[in-house]
Design a protein around this motif. Structure first.
Motif, PDB file in Angstrom:
ATOM      1  N   GLN A 278      13.806   4.917 -23.816  1.00 35.02           N
ATOM      2  CA  GLN A 278      13.884   6.138 -24.614  1.00 35.02           C
ATOM      3  C   GLN A 278      12.755   6.113 -25.636  1.00 35.02           C
ATOM      4  O   GLN A 278      12.592   5.139 -26.354  1.00 35.02           O
ATOM      5  N   ARG A 279      11.980   7.171 -25.670  1.00 32.19           N
ATOM      6  CA  ARG A 279      10.909   7.298 -26.660  1.00 32.19           C
ATOM      7  C   ARG A 279      11.466   7.817 -27.974  1.00 32.19           C
ATOM      8  O   ARG A 279      12.514   8.453 -27.997  1.00 32.19           O
ATOM      9  N   GLN A 280      10.729   7.555 -29.024  1.00 36.08           N
ATOM     10  CA  GLN A 280      11.157   8.057 -30.329  1.00 36.08           C
ATOM     11  C   GLN A 280      10.830   9.537 -30.439  1.00 36.08           C
ATOM     12  O   GLN A 280       9.702   9.960 -30.200  1.00 36.08           O
ATOM     13  N   SER A 281      11.825  10.317 -30.754  1.00 37.58           N
ATOM     14  CA  SER A 281      11.697  11.747 -30.998  1.00 37.58           C
ATOM     15  C   SER A 281      12.914  12.121 -31.833  1.00 37.58           C
ATOM     16  O   SER A 281      14.010  12.289 -31.295  1.00 37.58           O
ATOM     17  N   LEU A 282      12.723  12.182 -33.123  1.00 35.58           N
ATOM     18  CA  LEU A 282      13.838  12.338 -34.050  1.00 35.58           C
ATOM     19  C   LEU A 282      14.825  13.398 -33.596  1.00 35.58           C
ATOM     20  O   LEU A 282      14.406  14.444 -33.114  1.00 35.58           O
ATOM     21  N   PRO A 283      16.093  13.118 -33.646  1.00 36.07           N
ATOM     22  CA  PRO A 283      16.750  11.998 -34.295  1.00 36.07           C
ATOM     23  C   PRO A 283      16.817  10.743 -33.414  1.00 36.07           C
ATOM     24  O   PRO A 283      17.355   9.729 -33.819  1.00 36.07           O
ATOM     25  N   CYS A 284      16.278  10.807 -32.194  1.00 30.21           N
ATOM     26  CA  CYS A 284      16.330   9.665 -31.277  1.00 30.21           C
ATOM     27  C   CYS A 284      15.321   8.599 -31.687  1.00 30.21           C
ATOM     28  O   CYS A 284      14.225   8.923 -32.139  1.00 30.21           O
ATOM     29  N   VAL A 285      15.695   7.337 -31.510  1.00 28.83           N
ATOM     30  CA  VAL A 285      14.815   6.226 -31.835  1.00 28.83           C
ATOM     31  C   VAL A 285      14.335   5.561 -30.546  1.00 28.83           C
ATOM     32  O   VAL A 285      14.910   5.756 -29.479  1.00 28.83           O
ATOM     33  N   LYS A 286      13.268   4.773 -30.663  1.00 27.59           N
ATOM     34  CA  LYS A 286      12.762   4.038 -29.512  1.00 27.59           C
ATOM     35  C   LYS A 286      13.809   3.006 -29.123  1.00 27.59           C
ATOM     36  O   LYS A 286      14.281   2.241 -29.966  1.00 27.59           O
ATOM     37  N   ALA A 287      14.185   2.989 -27.824  1.00 23.81           N
ATOM     38  CA  ALA A 287      15.260   2.103 -27.390  1.00 23.81           C
ATOM     39  C   ALA A 287      15.180   1.832 -25.899  1.00 23.81           C
ATOM     40  O   ALA A 287      14.566   2.584 -25.144  1.00 23.81           O
ATOM     41  N   VAL A 288      15.816   0.741 -25.496  1.00 25.48           N
ATOM     42  CA  VAL A 288      16.108   0.488 -24.099  1.00 25.48           C
ATOM     43  C   VAL A 288      17.606   0.728 -23.973  1.00 25.48           C
ATOM     44  O   VAL A 288      18.397   0.160 -24.724  1.00 25.48           O
ATOM     45  N   ILE A 289      17.984   1.593 -23.052  1.00 25.74           N
ATOM     46  CA  ILE A 289      19.393   1.916 -22.865  1.00 25.74           C
ATOM     47  C   ILE A 289      19.864   1.250 -21.577  1.00 25.74           C
ATOM     48  O   ILE A 289      19.432   1.615 -20.487  1.00 25.74           O
ATOM     49  N   PHE A 290      20.704   0.231 -21.740  1.00 22.37           N
ATOM     50  CA  PHE A 290      21.260  -0.486 -20.602  1.00 22.37           C
ATOM     51  C   PHE A 290      22.570   0.177 -20.195  1.00 22.37           C
ATOM     52  O   PHE A 290      23.406   0.478 -21.039  1.00 22.37           O
ATOM     53  N   LYS A 291      22.745   0.366 -18.886  1.00 20.73           N
ATOM     54  CA  LYS A 291      23.999   0.925 -18.374  1.00 20.73           C
ATOM     55  C   LYS A 291      24.766  -0.189 -17.674  1.00 20.73           C
ATOM     56  O   LYS A 291      24.224  -0.877 -16.801  1.00 20.73           O
TER      57      LYS A 291
ATOM     58  N   ARG B 109      27.089   2.599 -21.913  1.00 27.59           N
ATOM     59  CA  ARG B 109      25.665   2.516 -22.225  1.00 27.59           C
ATOM     60  C   ARG B 109      25.476   1.824 -23.570  1.00 27.59           C
ATOM     61  O   ARG B 109      26.242   2.072 -24.502  1.00 27.59           O
ATOM     62  N   PHE B 110      24.420   0.984 -23.631  1.00 30.29           N
ATOM     63  CA  PHE B 110      24.160   0.217 -24.833  1.00 30.29           C
ATOM     64  C   PHE B 110      22.710   0.409 -25.262  1.00 30.29           C
ATOM     65  O   PHE B 110      21.789   0.186 -24.473  1.00 30.29           O
ATOM     66  N   CYS B 111      22.508   0.806 -26.502  1.00 35.43           N
ATOM     67  CA  CYS B 111      21.180   1.043 -27.064  1.00 35.43           C
ATOM     68  C   CYS B 111      20.687  -0.247 -27.712  1.00 35.43           C
ATOM     69  O   CYS B 111      21.314  -0.747 -28.647  1.00 35.43           O
ATOM     70  N   ARG B 112      19.560  -0.745 -27.228  1.00 38.33           N
ATOM     71  CA  ARG B 112      19.039  -2.007 -27.733  1.00 38.33           C
ATOM     72  C   ARG B 112      17.580  -1.874 -28.143  1.00 38.33           C
ATOM     73  O   ARG B 112      16.827  -1.060 -27.615  1.00 38.33           O
ATOM     74  N   ASP B 113      17.189  -2.740 -29.071  1.00 38.31           N
ATOM     75  CA  ASP B 113      15.834  -2.755 -29.625  1.00 38.31           C
ATOM     76  C   ASP B 113      14.854  -3.285 -28.572  1.00 38.31           C
ATOM     77  O   ASP B 113      14.977  -4.426 -28.137  1.00 38.31           O
ATOM     78  N   PRO B 114      13.874  -2.477 -28.156  1.00 38.95           N
ATOM     79  CA  PRO B 114      12.948  -2.909 -27.107  1.00 38.95           C
ATOM     80  C   PRO B 114      12.018  -4.045 -27.537  1.00 38.95           C
ATOM     81  O   PRO B 114      11.385  -4.675 -26.693  1.00 38.95           O
ATOM     82  N   ARG B 115      11.936  -4.338 -28.827  1.00 37.35           N
ATOM     83  CA  ARG B 115      11.065  -5.416 -29.306  1.00 37.35           C
ATOM     84  C   ARG B 115      11.713  -6.789 -29.161  1.00 37.35           C
ATOM     85  O   ARG B 115      11.036  -7.811 -29.274  1.00 37.35           O
ATOM     86  N   GLN B 116      13.013  -6.819 -28.903  1.00 40.64           N
ATOM     87  CA  GLN B 116      13.720  -8.095 -28.770  1.00 40.64           C
ATOM     88  C   GLN B 116      13.278  -8.819 -27.495  1.00 40.64           C
ATOM     89  O   GLN B 116      13.152  -8.205 -26.427  1.00 40.64           O
ATOM     90  N   ARG B 117      13.046 -10.124 -27.629  1.00 45.28           N
ATOM     91  CA  ARG B 117      12.595 -10.930 -26.496  1.00 45.28           C
ATOM     92  C   ARG B 117      13.589 -10.863 -25.335  1.00 45.28           C
ATOM     93  O   ARG B 117      13.203 -10.711 -24.169  1.00 45.28           O
ATOM     94  N   TRP B 118      14.884 -10.972 -25.635  1.00 44.03           N
ATOM     95  CA  TRP B 118      15.884 -10.980 -24.578  1.00 44.03           C
ATOM     96  C   TRP B 118      15.924  -9.648 -23.834  1.00 44.03           C
ATOM     97  O   TRP B 118      16.232  -9.612 -22.636  1.00 44.03           O
ATOM     98  N   VAL B 119      15.610  -8.541 -24.529  1.00 43.65           N
ATOM     99  CA  VAL B 119      15.585  -7.219 -23.886  1.00 43.65           C
ATOM    100  C   VAL B 119      14.464  -7.189 -22.845  1.00 43.65           C
ATOM    101  O   VAL B 119      14.664  -6.757 -21.701  1.00 43.65           O
TER     102      VAL B 119
END
Length: 103
Positions: free
Chosen positions: A54-67, A72-82
Motif C-alpha cells: 500500500q502506498r502512502q496517500s493520506l489518510p492511508c500510510v505506506k504498509a505491507v498488508i498481509f492476508k 488482514r494485518f498492516c505492517r511496517d514495510p521497513r521491518q526486516r522480518w516483513v
C-alpha cells in the motif's frame, strides 16, 4: 411575488449543487478500498495467503498488508522480518520454469 420567484430559483440551485456534491462524494467512497491508517511492527506468525503493498496517500500510510485466515494485518514495510516474509512468499509461490523445447 418577485421575491418568492428569486427564493424558489435560489432553492433550486442549492438543491442541484447539493445533489452533485453528494453524488460525487458517494462515488468516491465506493471506489476506495479500506486502507491502513497505521502499521504495527509485531510479526505475523500465521501462514500468509497473500499480501499487497500500500502506498502512502493520506489518510492511508505506506504498509505491507498481509492476508491470513484470521484477517488482514498492516505492517511496517521497513521491518526486516516483513522483507523476509515477502521474499519467502515469492520463493514458495513462484512456479519453476519449464522448457518447452524437446531434444
Amino acid at each position: 411575488m418577485e421575491t418568492r420567484r428569486i427564493l424558489m430559483r435560489s432553492l433550486a440551485v442549492a438543491v442541484i449543487i447539493t445533489s452533485v456534491i453528494w453524488t460525487t462524494t458517494a462515488e468516491d467512497q465506493k471506489v476506495r478500498k479500506p486502507c491502513c491508517t497505521k502499521v504495527s511492527t509485531t510479526e505475523v506468525t500465521d501462514p500468509i495467503i497473500s499480501f499487497r503493498l500500500q502506498r502512502q496517500s493520506l489518510p492511508c500510510v505506506k504498509a505491507v498488508i498481509f492476508k491470513t485466515k484470521r484477517g488482514r494485518f498492516c505492517r511496517d514495510p521497513r521491518q526486516r522480518w516483513v522483507k523476509e516474509k515477502v521474499k519467502h512468499f515469492f520463493k514458495n509461490t513462484t512456479p519453476t520454469p519449464t522448457s518447452s523445447i524437446s531434444n
